[in-house]
Design an enzyme around this catalytic site. Structure first.
Site, PDB file in Angstrom:
ATOM      1  N   TYR A   1      -5.105  -4.568  -7.011  1.00 49.28           N
ATOM      2  CA  TYR A   1      -5.813  -4.680  -5.734  1.00 49.28           C
ATOM      3  C   TYR A   1      -6.279  -3.294  -5.318  1.00 49.28           C
ATOM      4  O   TYR A   1      -5.490  -2.359  -5.266  1.00 49.28           O
ATOM      5  CB  TYR A   1      -4.890  -5.270  -4.669  1.00 49.28           C
ATOM      6  CG  TYR A   1      -5.554  -5.464  -3.321  1.00 49.28           C
ATOM      7  CD1 TYR A   1      -6.541  -6.424  -3.153  1.00 49.28           C
ATOM      8  CD2 TYR A   1      -5.200  -4.678  -2.223  1.00 49.28           C
ATOM      9  CE1 TYR A   1      -7.160  -6.608  -1.916  1.00 49.28           C
ATOM     10  CE2 TYR A   1      -5.806  -4.864  -0.987  1.00 49.28           C
ATOM     11  CZ  TYR A   1      -6.781  -5.819  -0.844  1.00 49.28           C
ATOM     12  OH  TYR A   1      -7.385  -6.002   0.379  1.00 49.28           O
TER      13      TYR A   1
ATOM     14  N   ASP B   1      -5.414   4.741  -8.127  1.00 47.54           N
ATOM     15  CA  ASP B   1      -5.356   4.221  -6.766  1.00 47.54           C
ATOM     16  C   ASP B   1      -3.900   4.299  -6.318  1.00 47.54           C
ATOM     17  O   ASP B   1      -3.092   3.443  -6.641  1.00 47.54           O
ATOM     18  CB  ASP B   1      -5.878   2.778  -6.729  1.00 47.54           C
ATOM     19  CG  ASP B   1      -5.838   2.196  -5.324  1.00 47.54           C
ATOM     20  OD1 ASP B   1      -5.328   2.882  -4.409  1.00 47.54           O
ATOM     21  OD2 ASP B   1      -6.308   1.058  -5.139  1.00 47.54           O
TER      22      ASP B   1
ATOM     23  N   LYS C   1      -2.485   4.072   3.537  1.00 44.09           N
ATOM     24  CA  LYS C   1      -1.123   3.758   3.976  1.00 44.09           C
ATOM     25  C   LYS C   1      -0.377   5.014   4.473  1.00 44.09           C
ATOM     26  O   LYS C   1      -0.673   5.479   5.548  1.00 44.09           O
ATOM     27  CB  LYS C   1      -0.408   2.972   2.885  1.00 44.09           C
ATOM     28  CG  LYS C   1      -1.192   1.649   2.631  1.00 44.09           C
ATOM     29  CD  LYS C   1      -0.539   0.582   1.838  1.00 44.09           C
ATOM     30  CE  LYS C   1      -1.373  -0.690   1.944  1.00 44.09           C
ATOM     31  NZ  LYS C   1      -1.880  -1.237   0.701  1.00 44.09           N
TER      32      LYS C   1
HETATM   33  C1  LIG Z   1      -3.497  -1.600   0.539  1.00 41.24           C
HETATM   34  C2  LIG Z   1      -4.203  -1.153  -0.677  1.00 41.24           C
HETATM   35  C3  LIG Z   1      -5.588  -0.868  -0.660  1.00 41.24           C
HETATM   36  C4  LIG Z   1      -6.449  -1.124   0.546  1.00 41.24           C
HETATM   37  O1  LIG Z   1      -6.095  -0.345   1.637  1.00 41.24           O
HETATM   38  P1  LIG Z   1      -6.551  -0.833   3.111  1.00 41.24           P
HETATM   39  O2  LIG Z   1      -6.119   0.287   3.988  1.00 41.24           O
HETATM   40  O3  LIG Z   1      -5.832  -2.117   3.349  1.00 41.24           O
HETATM   41  O4  LIG Z   1      -8.010  -1.015   3.082  1.00 41.24           O
HETATM   42  C5  LIG Z   1      -6.156  -0.340  -1.797  1.00 41.24           C
HETATM   43  N1  LIG Z   1      -5.433  -0.118  -2.898  1.00 41.24           N
HETATM   44  C6  LIG Z   1      -4.116  -0.394  -2.966  1.00 41.24           C
HETATM   45  C7  LIG Z   1      -3.351  -0.091  -4.212  1.00 41.24           C
HETATM   46  C8  LIG Z   1      -3.468  -0.950  -1.863  1.00 41.24           C
HETATM   47  O5  LIG Z   1      -2.190  -1.274  -1.942  1.00 41.24           O
END
Ligand SMILES: *Cc1c(COP(=O)(O)O)cnc(C)c1O
Length: 423
Positions: free
Chosen positions: A138, A231, A259
């Protein structure tokens, strides 16, 4: 009003009654009244030990006193300027000092924005259009990456409303599969701008890279002129002080953060090699912008948080993680449940799966119904984890050993409930 009534009312105003899909669970989600430390309290007056932690940001727990104090002071002198501040440099220095691959940074407002922009700059840098992601990873909720996505998207077929012309440029392969990746790159290598990956897959549960896999990915991307993006929106400042790239000792070209970097306020960031980052406007031709980017409130929360995260902090957090994971493993072992406890550092999950999980297909084979019985039983015992097999659970500074000991007992009971039928 009680949670059930609020949810019924909420459904009139918000699709599905919520503002982000993972928050909805049956029969209705609890509505939050307040939170502090590792405890979250709902409007029905139940208190839970929180391992969801807003899906990852709250590494210090809720309402950390230093964060509250310093953010309040900033709020009193302005919440957005549309002009730069010294604090942005201060936070960038914290990021560059910690994340091994970071030389320059751009702040954004969410992880979604960070991955969207990192992919754009990788395309600008290489002059190529296609990207590779791993199945089940994701990377936020934008068009480029909603192909075989994890988190809430794991429960749906690929999202409607995304042009085929966009996703035809997004290629995906199974995680931990060197052969599939080699084959794809042999075929498409010169058209691939970047490979974006979660180093530890945290949105289909918690899947570690197999030994050697990251080194392999680094090598094959480098050989083919493909920008490697880690990521680290979850793992940044969580897997270790320098994120998962420090934890595993493999360095990407670009890193996306979110985050934790905003200390519990909305924020994202991407960072990496100077040579690539300097392509971003206004110094280069790749456009990226945001009204609230680098806003002083989130930046202050980020500073107030990151400056508390030293080596002793991570050692302590890891000890709590190790204690919790080893106790979960012992329960599973003793009761012969034949399920998989997983996790690293302050991340943990249980796959209700008799086999070990290395990729999305393995994860999807888990028993989600049994997981939901476990989830509901845990809630009843006063422990809140995300309501999905395809998320990861987190530990914060605010969890005491006593909280964790109580959690072990709750997990023992919840597993018993989950396995009561057809054991
Ligand atoms: C939560 C998450 C995102 C997206 O971040 P948002 O602040 O919700 O847009 C992207 N990559 C990873 C790995 C995530 O866990």
């Amino acid at each position: 009003m009680y949670s059930e009534e609020l949810f019924n009312e909420s459904k009139n105003y918000f699709p599905g009654g919520v503002n982000s899909p993972v928050r909805a669970f049956k029969p209705y989600p609890f509505f939050v009244e307040r939170a502090g430390g590792c405890k979250i309290v709902d409007v029905d007056k139940n208190s839970y030990i929180d391992y969801c932690l807003a899906y990852g940001p709250l590494i210090l727990g809720h309402a950390d006193p230093k964060v509250v104090r310093e953010v309040s002071a900033q709020l009193a002198v302005g919440s957005a300027y549309g002009a730069p501040t010294e604090n942005e440099i201060k936070l960038a220095k914290e990021v560059v000092d910690r994340i091994p691959s970071a030389e320059m940074v751009r702040f954004a407002n969410s992880g979604t924005e960070a991955t969207m922009s990192a992919i754009r700059v990788a395309r600008g840098f290489t002059g190529r259009d296609k990207i590779i992601k791993f199945e089940g990873a994701y990377h936020g909720a934008h068009d480029y990456v909603l192909v075989k996505g994890g988190s809430g998207a794991a429960c749906l077929p690929d999202s409607a409303g995304i042009p085929v012309d966009t996703t035809k440029n997004t290629l995906s392969v199974p995680f931990n599969d060197e052969e599939a990746l080699t084959e794809l790159i042999e075929k498409e290598g010169e058209n691939i701008a970047c490979l974006i990956m979660e180093v530890v897959m945290g949105n289909v549960g918690c899947i570690e890279p197999k030994p050697g896999f990251l080194e392999f990915v680094r090598k094959i991307t480098e050989e083919n002129g493909i920008v490697l993006i880690f990521d680290e929106v979850i793992t940044g400042f969580r897997a270790s002080r320098g994120g998962a790239q420090e934890y595993y000792g493999v360095t990407p070209d670009l890193t996306t953060l979110g985050k934790i970097v905003g200390g519990g306020l909305p924020m994202g960031a991407f960072c990496g090699k100077r040579e690539i980052m300097e392509l971003i406007a206004p110094s280069g031709p790749v456009y990226q912008a945001g009204t609230f980017s680098g806003n002083p409130i989130s930046v202050q929360a980020g500073i107030s948080t990151l400056t508390q995260l030293d080596d002793a902090f991570y050692k302590n957090l890891k000890n709590k993680g190790d204690f919790l994971r080893s106790n979960i493993a012992s329960i599973i072992d003793e009761e012969q449940y034949n399920i998989q406890p997983v996790g690293i550092a302050s991340m943990f999950q249980i796959y209700f799966n008799p086999a070990e999980v290395y990729n999305y297909t393995d994860a999807k084979a888990s028993d989600s119904d049994r997981f939901l019985r476990y989830f509901r039983a845990l809630l009843k015992e006063g422990v809140f984890i995300p309501p999905s097999q395809f998320e990861c659970n987190f530990i914060s500074k605010a969890h005491t050993m006593e909280d964790i000991q109580n959690t072990v007992e709750a997990i023992e009971i919840a597993l018993e409930v989950a396995f009561k039928k057809n054991k």
